[in-house]
Design a protein around this motif. Structure first.
Motif, short mmCIF file in Angstrom:
data_model
loop_
_atom_site.label_atom_id
_atom_site.label_comp_id
_atom_site.label_asym_id
_atom_site.label_seq_id
_atom_site.Cartn_x
_atom_site.Cartn_y
_atom_site.Cartn_z
N UNK A 80 76.90 -64.44 -32.64
CA UNK A 80 77.96 -65.32 -33.16
C UNK A 80 78.88 -64.37 -33.94
N UNK A 81 79.44 -63.45 -33.24
CA UNK A 81 80.11 -62.30 -33.86
C UNK A 81 81.30 -62.74 -34.70
N UNK A 82 81.33 -62.24 -35.94
CA UNK A 82 82.46 -62.51 -36.81
C UNK A 82 82.28 -63.68 -37.75
N UNK A 83 81.08 -64.27 -37.78
CA UNK A 83 80.84 -65.45 -38.62
C UNK A 83 79.51 -65.35 -39.34
N UNK A 84 79.34 -66.19 -40.36
CA UNK A 84 78.07 -66.27 -41.08
C UNK A 84 77.90 -67.68 -41.62
#
Length: 233
Positions: A150-154
C-alpha cells in the motif's frame, strides 16, 4: 541487421540465418511475454494474490531449488525496498513463506524515545516456511503501520504485544521464535498477508494517511509515487 521500425511487419534488409529464422519470424506476431512472478517489485493492493489465502509448502519441498530461489528473491526484494518483513504473496507467489529482518542501522532512523516506546530491537534475517502464530500476550498496542503493498500510505493498527512463531526454516529444520514489541508486530503483519489480509482491513480508518502529503503541498502536487526503490519525486 538493420530494421526500419514502422509496424510489426517490418522488413529486414538482410535475411536471418536459418537456425534463427523461426524465432525471428515469431517476433513479428507474438506479444512479448508479460512479467511473471516471483517479481522483483512488490505487488500492490488490488492484486488478487494479496487477497488469497496462501497455500502451504509441501514439507518435502522446503529445501527444493524452487523454494530456495523464492526465499532468495524475497530477501532481495525486502532489502531492495528497505522493508523489515515480506510475505511470498507480495512478490506474486501464493505460498506460506515469510521473511523478516530488523537491522541495527535502522536505530538511526528513529529517535531514542520512539525506538524505546515502540519496543524496537534488532532481528537477524529470519525465514519461516508454513509458519503458525500463537499469541503469548493479549495486550494490544496501537501504532502507525505501513506496507510496501500500500505504497505511500500508513494507518494506526492495534497488535498483540508478544507472539510465538512456529514453522520450518530455510534449511527445512523445525523452528520456533518468541517475539515482542515491534518484531511481534512485523510477524503479525506478515502472517496477515499469508491469510489474504492487508493492514487497511484492521486499521483505525480515520488515521489512514498519505505519508508524503507534506511534499504534495510543498511541490504544488508535482509529486510521483514510484513502485520501485525510489519513493517520491
Amino acid at each position: 541487421m538493420f530494421l526500419v521500425q514502422v509496424t510489426r511487419r517490418n522488413i529486414s534488409n538482410s535475411v536471418p540465418v536459418a537456425s534463427s529464422f523461426g524465432r525471428w519470424y515469431r517476433d513479428f506476431w507474438q506479444p512479448a511475454p508479460a512479467n511473471e512472478p516471483p517479481y522483483d517489485h512488490v505487488t500492490q493492493i488490488g492484486d488478487p494474490v494479496l487477497r488469497k489465502k496462501a497455500d502451504p509448502v509441501p514439507p518435502e519441498m522446503a529445501k527444493s531449488p524452487e523454494v530456495q530461489y523464492l526465499i532468495k528473491s524475497m530477501v532481495n526484494v525486502m532489502r531492495k525496498f528497505s522493508c523489515v518483513g515480506l510475505a511470498a504473496p507480495q512478490i506474486g507467489i501464493s505460498l506460506r513463506i515469510l521473511v523478516m529482518e530488523f537491522k541495527e542501522k535502522l536505530k538511526d532512523e528513529y529517535t531514542s524515545a520512539e525506538y524505546k516506546i515502540k519496543e524496537m530491537e534488532t532481528l537477524p534475517l529470519t525465514v519461516f516456511i508454513n509458519p503458525e502464530l500463537k499469541v503469548l500476550n493479549y495486550e494490544k498496542k496501537t501504532f502507525p503501520e505501513a506496507c510496501q503493498s500500500v505504497r505511500g500510505y500508513s494507518g494506526e493498527v492495534a497488535r498483540y504485544s508478544e507472539v510465538l512463531l512456529r514453522g520450518v526454516d530455510e534449511n527445512g529444520s523445525e523452528k520456533e521464535l518468541a517475539l515482542k514489541g515491534w518484531n511481534a508486530r512485523i510477524a503479525q503483519h506478515e502472517m496477515d498477508h499469508l491469510d489474504g489480509i492487508v493492514y487497511t482491513d484492521l486499521m483505525k480508518r480515520n488515521t489512514f494517511t498519505c505519508t508524503c502529503w507534506q511534499a504534495v503541498n510543498e511541490k504544488r502536487g508535482r509529486v510521483s509515487i514510484f513502485f520501485h526503490k525510489k519513493m517520491i519525486n
